[in-house]
Write a protein that holds these residues in place. Structure first.
Motif, PDB file in Angstrom:
ATOM      1  N   THR A 131       1.714   1.796  -3.470  1.00 27.60           N
ATOM      2  CA  THR A 131       0.523   2.145  -4.055  1.00 27.60           C
ATOM      3  C   THR A 131       0.286   3.928  -3.964  1.00 27.60           C
ATOM      4  O   THR A 131       0.273   4.508  -4.841  1.00 27.60           O
ATOM      5  CB  THR A 131      -0.638   1.672  -3.585  1.00 27.60           C
ATOM      6  OG1 THR A 131      -0.464   0.311  -3.831  1.00 27.60           O
ATOM      7  CG2 THR A 131      -2.040   2.340  -4.145  1.00 27.60           C
ATOM      8  N   GLU A 153      -6.358   5.384  -9.021  1.00 26.68           N
ATOM      9  CA  GLU A 153      -6.517   4.111  -8.251  1.00 26.68           C
ATOM     10  C   GLU A 153      -6.698   2.827  -9.227  1.00 26.68           C
ATOM     11  O   GLU A 153      -6.655   1.817  -8.708  1.00 26.68           O
ATOM     12  CB  GLU A 153      -7.813   4.326  -7.308  1.00 26.68           C
ATOM     13  CG  GLU A 153      -7.299   5.277  -5.972  1.00 26.68           C
ATOM     14  CD  GLU A 153      -8.486   5.208  -5.213  1.00 26.68           C
ATOM     15  OE1 GLU A 153      -9.451   4.279  -4.926  1.00 26.68           O
ATOM     16  OE2 GLU A 153      -8.301   6.270  -4.119  1.00 26.68           O
ATOM     17  N   THR A 165       2.340  -1.310  -8.928  1.00 27.35           N
ATOM     18  CA  THR A 165       2.545  -1.894  -7.426  1.00 27.35           C
ATOM     19  C   THR A 165       2.766  -3.315  -7.488  1.00 27.35           C
ATOM     20  O   THR A 165       3.885  -3.826  -6.682  1.00 27.35           O
ATOM     21  CB  THR A 165       1.424  -1.278  -6.604  1.00 27.35           C
ATOM     22  OG1 THR A 165       1.166  -0.052  -6.563  1.00 27.35           O
ATOM     23  CG2 THR A 165       1.509  -1.936  -5.068  1.00 27.35           C
ATOM     24  N   HIS A 209       0.703  -1.175   0.030  1.00 26.30           N
ATOM     25  CA  HIS A 209      -0.042  -0.032  -0.111  1.00 26.30           C
ATOM     26  C   HIS A 209       1.040   1.298  -0.053  1.00 26.30           C
ATOM     27  O   HIS A 209       0.525   2.148  -0.519  1.00 26.30           O
ATOM     28  CB  HIS A 209      -1.001  -0.083   1.233  1.00 26.30           C
ATOM     29  CG  HIS A 209      -2.198  -0.708   0.982  1.00 26.30           C
ATOM     30  ND1 HIS A 209      -3.242   0.014   0.160  1.00 26.30           N
ATOM     31  CD2 HIS A 209      -2.744  -1.865   1.482  1.00 26.30           C
ATOM     32  CE1 HIS A 209      -4.338  -0.912   0.066  1.00 26.30           C
ATOM     33  NE2 HIS A 209      -3.953  -1.999   0.641  1.00 26.30           N
ATOM     34  N   VAL A 220      -2.999   2.222 -10.832  1.00 27.82           N
ATOM     35  CA  VAL A 220      -1.557   1.967  -9.964  1.00 27.82           C
ATOM     36  C   VAL A 220      -1.506   0.352  -9.711  1.00 27.82           C
ATOM     37  O   VAL A 220      -0.373   0.110  -9.032  1.00 27.82           O
ATOM     38  CB  VAL A 220      -2.087   2.637  -8.616  1.00 27.82           C
ATOM     39  CG1 VAL A 220      -2.941   2.054  -7.696  1.00 27.82           C
ATOM     40  CG2 VAL A 220      -0.518   2.942  -8.029  1.00 27.82           C
ATOM     41  N   GLY A 221      -2.433  -0.520  -9.854  1.00 29.54           N
ATOM     42  CA  GLY A 221      -2.359  -1.840  -9.289  1.00 29.54           C
ATOM     43  C   GLY A 221      -0.959  -2.461 -10.265  1.00 29.54           C
ATOM     44  O   GLY A 221      -0.251  -3.303  -9.286  1.00 29.54           O
TER      45      GLY A 221
END
Length: 151
Positions: free
Chosen positions: A41, A52, A59, A38, A55-56
């Motif tokens: 993130t 949002e 990360t 996180h 960003v996965g």
């Protein structure tokens, strides 16, 4: 000596398993791994203007890279000895498993050793991941076609 006597002797010799302690360590260290994820993130959102929804991928790539690096340096194994199941957080645990298998095969050569050992571990995960993604997409397509959900 019969099976029952052997079992009694084994029960006397074997130390009890500290289940509560193991669960707490796994929970705390697994939670720490997720907290680090996180943090990355938020780092990507703040400094690189990811959203949002986008960003996965960076990360996950960062966490995979860190786990692979720690595995290659022999640090991940030491963490896993303390944390137990806490290091099996999906992305980092998968990265560790693949890199460990690749390292074990390096004596057999690059293609037949590293490549084949790496995909022995990753192959089933990739296969079932792709198959499940296909079926989930197919179900979603059917639901969208029927008007139950929106695309």
């Amino acid at each position: 000596m019969d099976q029952q006597q052997y079992q009694q002797i084994e029960d006397q010799i074997t130390p009890p398993t500290p289940y509560v302690k193991n669960v707490l360590k796994a929970f705390l260290i697994g939670g720490l791994v997720c907290t680090i994820g996180h943090a990355f993130t938020y780092f990507y959102i703040i400094f690189f203007n990811f959203t949002e929804t986008t960003v996965g991928n960076p990360t996950a790539a960062t966490m995979v890279f860190i786990a692979a690096l720690l595995t290659g340096l022999g640090i991940y194994r030491k963490i896993a000895q303390v944390a137990g199941a806490g290091t099996a957080v999906p992305v980092t645990g998968f990265s560790n498993a693949v890199v460990s298998a690749a390292i074990e095969g390096k004596t057999e050569g690059f293609v037949l050793g590293v490549g084949s050992n790496m995909f022995k571990m990753a192959g089933s995960v990739i296969l079932f991941g792709v198959a499940s993604a296909f079926f989930v997409a197919l179900i979603k397509l059917i639901l969208v076609t029927m008007g139950v959900v929106e695309w």
